[in-house]
Each structure stands twice: as C-alpha cells, then as structure tokens.
Design a protein around this motif. Structure first.
Motif, short mmCIF file in Angstrom:
data_model
loop_
_atom_site.label_atom_id
_atom_site.label_comp_id
_atom_site.label_asym_id
_atom_site.label_seq_id
_atom_site.Cartn_x
_atom_site.Cartn_y
_atom_site.Cartn_z
N GLU A 249 0.81 -1.20 0.00
CA GLU A 249 0.00 0.00 0.00
C GLU A 249 0.86 1.26 0.00
OE1 GLU A 249 -4.10 1.55 2.11
OE2 GLU A 249 -2.76 0.26 3.28
N THR A 250 1.99 1.21 0.68
CA THR A 250 2.90 2.35 0.74
C THR A 250 4.30 1.88 0.43
OG1 THR A 250 1.56 3.41 2.46
CG2 THR A 250 3.82 4.21 2.18
N LEU A 251 4.93 2.47 -0.57
CA LEU A 251 6.31 2.13 -0.89
C LEU A 251 7.25 2.86 0.08
CD1 LEU A 251 6.26 2.33 -4.80
CD2 LEU A 251 6.60 0.28 -3.42
N VAL A 252 8.08 2.10 0.77
CA VAL A 252 9.02 2.67 1.73
C VAL A 252 10.43 2.52 1.17
CG1 VAL A 252 9.89 2.60 4.10
CG2 VAL A 252 7.48 2.08 3.64
N SER A 253 11.14 3.61 1.10
CA SER A 253 12.51 3.59 0.60
C SER A 253 13.48 3.20 1.70
CB SER A 253 12.89 4.98 0.07
OG SER A 253 12.92 5.91 1.16
N LYS A 254 14.74 3.01 1.33
CA LYS A 254 15.77 2.73 2.32
C LYS A 254 15.88 3.87 3.32
CE LYS A 254 20.62 1.26 2.69
NZ LYS A 254 21.85 0.91 1.91
N GLN A 255 15.78 5.09 2.83
CA GLN A 255 15.84 6.25 3.72
C GLN A 255 14.63 6.28 4.65
OE1 GLN A 255 16.16 9.98 1.66
NE2 GLN A 255 16.20 11.21 3.53
N GLY A 256 13.47 5.95 4.11
CA GLY A 256 12.28 5.91 4.95
C GLY A 256 12.36 4.85 6.03
N GLN A 257 12.92 3.68 5.68
CA GLN A 257 13.05 2.63 6.68
C GLN A 257 14.07 2.99 7.75
OE1 GLN A 257 13.90 -1.29 5.16
NE2 GLN A 257 13.33 -2.28 7.08
N ALA A 258 15.04 3.84 7.40
CA ALA A 258 16.05 4.25 8.38
C ALA A 258 15.42 4.95 9.58
CB ALA A 258 17.09 5.15 7.73
N GLY A 259 14.25 5.54 9.39
CA GLY A 259 13.55 6.17 10.50
C GLY A 259 12.64 5.23 11.26
N LEU A 260 12.35 4.05 10.68
CA LEU A 260 11.42 3.10 11.31
C LEU A 260 12.14 1.94 11.99
CD1 LEU A 260 8.65 2.87 8.54
CD2 LEU A 260 8.57 4.16 10.67
N ASN A 261 13.22 1.46 11.40
CA ASN A 261 13.90 0.29 11.94
C ASN A 261 14.37 0.48 13.38
OD1 ASN A 261 14.76 -2.46 11.02
ND2 ASN A 261 16.75 -1.71 11.71
N PRO A 262 14.96 1.63 13.75
CA PRO A 262 15.37 1.82 15.15
C PRO A 262 14.19 1.80 16.12
CG PRO A 262 16.49 3.39 13.74
CD PRO A 262 15.44 2.75 12.90
N ASP A 263 12.99 2.05 15.60
CA ASP A 263 11.78 2.00 16.44
C ASP A 263 11.07 0.66 16.33
OD1 ASP A 263 11.97 4.53 17.58
OD2 ASP A 263 10.98 5.50 15.87
N ASP A 264 11.74 -0.34 15.77
CA ASP A 264 11.26 -1.72 15.75
C ASP A 264 10.03 -1.93 14.88
OD1 ASP A 264 13.31 -2.34 17.59
OD2 ASP A 264 12.04 -1.78 19.27
N ILE A 265 9.89 -1.13 13.83
CA ILE A 265 8.83 -1.34 12.85
C ILE A 265 9.43 -2.14 11.69
CG2 ILE A 265 7.14 -0.28 11.32
CD1 ILE A 265 6.67 0.34 14.28
N ASN A 266 8.91 -3.36 11.46
CA ASN A 266 9.40 -4.20 10.37
C ASN A 266 8.69 -3.82 9.07
OD1 ASN A 266 11.13 -5.89 12.01
ND2 ASN A 266 9.26 -6.79 12.84
N VAL A 267 9.48 -3.41 8.11
CA VAL A 267 8.93 -2.90 6.86
C VAL A 267 8.87 -4.00 5.80
CG1 VAL A 267 9.24 -1.21 5.01
CG2 VAL A 267 9.76 -0.58 7.37
N ILE A 268 7.79 -4.00 5.05
CA ILE A 268 7.63 -4.89 3.90
C ILE A 268 7.94 -4.06 2.67
CG2 ILE A 268 6.03 -6.35 2.62
CD1 ILE A 268 4.41 -6.60 5.25
#
Length: 399
Positions: A249-268
């Motif tokens: 539903e939402t395309l997440v880039s490597k840069q976008g995941q850099a803000g989520l991974n430290p907060d323990d959000i697993n990105v697809i």
C-alpha cells in the motif's frame, strides 16, 4: 527388587537414565477474525443443493462453524468447509488463512466472531481467550485489528506468565506517516510481538478496479512456519518473499526505513518485483536490547517450552544428586542437538551452553521448600542485520 528362587539366568529391564527431550512445534498459528453468520457455505459431498422442485436445499450445505469456538484447520479446503470460501462476509480472515497456507503454514486454530455486535473489539478479545488452553499454538494474530485495545490484549496474551510460549504478529496502522506513533499507535513495547507495515495487495480490487489492501499478518505467520521448517526457529523470518503478495500500500525507501527500523517497525518492501519482509525486530524497545530480534525470542520460547514438557517426569522424584545428574544429562543432550543445528553460538557445546544442577543451586533451604533448581545458560546466534563490506583501492602485490 525381585526374588530369585530357582537357579538359572535372569534378564531384567532397567529404565534408561536418558529421557530424550523432544523439540516442541513452533509454527502452529492461532487466528481470530470476523465471519458472518450468513456466509455462503460449500456443498456437502454428493449433494446437489436443490430440491426436486428447484428450491434450495439448506441441508445439502456445510454449516458455518459456531462463533466463539476454536477450530483446528489443517488446510485451505478445511477452512472453506468451516468458514466458507473468500467472500465479503469473511474476506479479511479468509485472505489471512489462505496466505498462511500458501506461504508454508500447515496447522492453525481459528476462532470466528460473527461481527455486528455493539463492540467488535470486545468480541475479538473474548475470542482470543479460547486459545489459552491450546498448548500447541505458537503464533497468534488477529488480522486487520489495529486498535490499541485489541493489539495490547494480543501482546498480554503472549506474555501471560502461564503461557510465554507464543508470539504475536501485529498489523501496522494504515497510514502514510512514517513514524512509530502513527504505525504502532499506543501499543506498549514487548519482546513477545512484532509489527509489520504496510498492508499488502493480494489481487483483490473494488468495483472501480482499485486494490483492496489486506493486512499482512496471516501471510507473515505462514512465512514464519516456512522458515521454521526449512531453516529452523533460530533463523530470522526476514529477507523472505511473501507468496501471493503483488504490491504494498505504501512504498518505503531505504531512507524511509532508516527512521522506522530503530523504532522496531518491520517494513515490507518491494525488491525486483518481489514483496519481501525486510525487518527482523520484536517490539522490545531499547530497554530490552537482548530481545531485539524475533529469532532470539522465539528460540528462547522453543527452548523453554521443550525443556518444560520434556522434564515433567522430574516432578515428585527424590531431590538428590542422582536426579540432578539425570537432569544434566537429559538437558545437555537436548541442547547439544540444538547447538548442532546451528541455533547456538560456539565452536563446541561447552562454548554454546551450560547446565548447572547440583548442590550449589540446590542447597538445603531450596530442597526443604520442595524446589529443584536448574540453571541453564545459552549463547544465542543473532541475525546479521547490518552487513558491511569495506572496500578500498589496492595497489596489488602481497597483502
């Protein structure tokens, strides 16, 4: 001791001191979801579904499974016979179950709620309690339920002191705001659960041809089961393709995941056309860094539950050095097998684990209280989350 009266040779059977500990299952899932009372059900074998005058014969069709009762489902055909094929009255749960089996799942327990009541959240939470007494369940999800109340209860269920043998798979909120607060909401941190974002496209469209995105938790539970079978519970269920997923539903880039991974959000994420799980973290948070990875928590759950079930014969045995020795041998043999599978860190079993059960951990006071203490330490293997290659120019010659 038997009496021997007549001369001769006698052969006695002597119980072995080794009582093997078998590894418990890790991939049976428990799902809760909405299935309406009036969903269309398939025909019973050999029935036509119509009367002589052409009218519909209800007795020729399967009955939908009762609400609030956990049902064992061992395949997609079983699901259809219990809850109907994919249709508006069961769509979210049906897609989750199909995704589970399509991605490698083999067994799950499903409890349906009829929906339409005053509080769907309360109905889902009540249905979750039907899993408490089902010991084989190791993964739990309520596909599509993203309220704080339901997801917090899901985590509480897995953390229950009498369970602590199962893991919650949570769906992230549907949002384009890439922050922990937006995706996780107010659900507290816990090492007994993981959250995945965003929702996925499985080929369902609305009347205008637009994708109807589905929660990923059912599919991801199937990936967990597939990885457990192919590699083992110690392998992180990440860098794995989600079968049946066509997009996100939402395309997440490597840069976008850099803000989520430290907060323990697993990105697809999408890689070369494949929809791939690109995260391996629990919701443990920084305060519980030793439980940062899904594979660590689930391996520990596996070890604890296997040892628990495999040593029940010890209860009420004489609490003495002979028993302590048997425990050390039995638990040591099991952990050696686990180490040999690659689940523990160390070049030798001695480097990978230790088992202590002697007078140092069982002094007189402990024994007088009716307790037997076994101290076990294991060296966990962590996933290679960040792979770094250092490359530089080289003039040639001998390094």
């Amino acid at each position: 001791m038997p009496q021997y009266l007549a001369p001769g040779v006698y052969v006695e059977e002597v119980p072995s001191a080794i009582k093997p500990i078998a590894g418990v299952g890790t991939s049976t899932a428990g799902f809760v979801g909405v299935v309406a009372d009036d969903v269309a059900m398939p025909l019973l074998p050999g029935r036509s579904g119509v009367q002589a005058d052409g009218a519909v014969e209800p007795a020729d069709f399967h009955l939908v499974a009762p609400a609030g009762v956990a049902q064992l489902v061992d395949g997609w055909e079983t699901f259809k016979n219990l809850f109907g094929d994919i249709q508006p009255g069961n769509q979210v749960l049906a897609h989750a179950a199909y995704g589970f089996f399509n991605n490698g799942g083999g067994r799950c327990w499903i409890t349906r709620v009829a929906g339409g009541g005053e509080s769907l959240d309360d109905d889902l939470i009540e249905a979750l309690e039907t899993f408490t007494a089902i010991d084989e369940i190791a993964l739990v999800a309520i596909p599509g339920a993203v309220s704080d109340a339901v997801q917090t209860k899901l985590v509480d269920h897995c953390e229950n002191q009498y369970l602590q043998d199962r893991f919650a798979i949570l769906d992230g909120r549907r949002t384009t705001t890439l922050t922990k607060a937006a995706i996780q909401g107010g659900v507290r941190d816990s090492s007994y659960g993981a959250i995945y974002y965003p929702w996925i496209d499985v080929g369902v469209t609305d009347d205008d041809g637009n994708p109807v995105y589905q929660p990923p938790s059912g599919h991801i539970a199937g990936v967990y089961a597939r990885v457990d079978t192919e590699r083992g519970v110690h392998k992180a269920p990440a860098n794995e393709v989600i079968r049946g997923a066509l997009g996100v539903e939402t395309l997440v880039s490597k840069q976008g995941q850099a803000g989520l991974n430290p907060d323990d959000i697993n990105v697809i994420r999408r890689f070369d056309g494949n929809i791939t799980i690109w995260g391996a973290r629990t919701l443990a948070g920084r305060e519980q860094s030793e439980w940062r990875y899904i594979s660590s928590r689930r391996l520990f759950n596996f070890l604890r539950e296997s040892i628990d079930e495999g040593t029940r014969w010890v209860v009420f045995e004489p609490n003495a050095p002979e028993l302590w020795s048997k425990i050390r041998r039995n638990v040591g043999a099991f952990l050696t097998t686990v180490w040999a599978s690659g689940a523990l860190l160390g070049n030798t079993p001695e480097q990978a684990f230790y088992v202590r059960c002697d007078e140092t951990v069982n002094p007189a006071g402990v024994r007088d209280a009716g307790q037997l203490v076994v101290e076990i330490g294991v060296a966990m293997v962590r996933p290679a989350e960040f792979v770094v290659f250092r490359i530089s120019q080289w003039a040639g010659g001998i390094q």
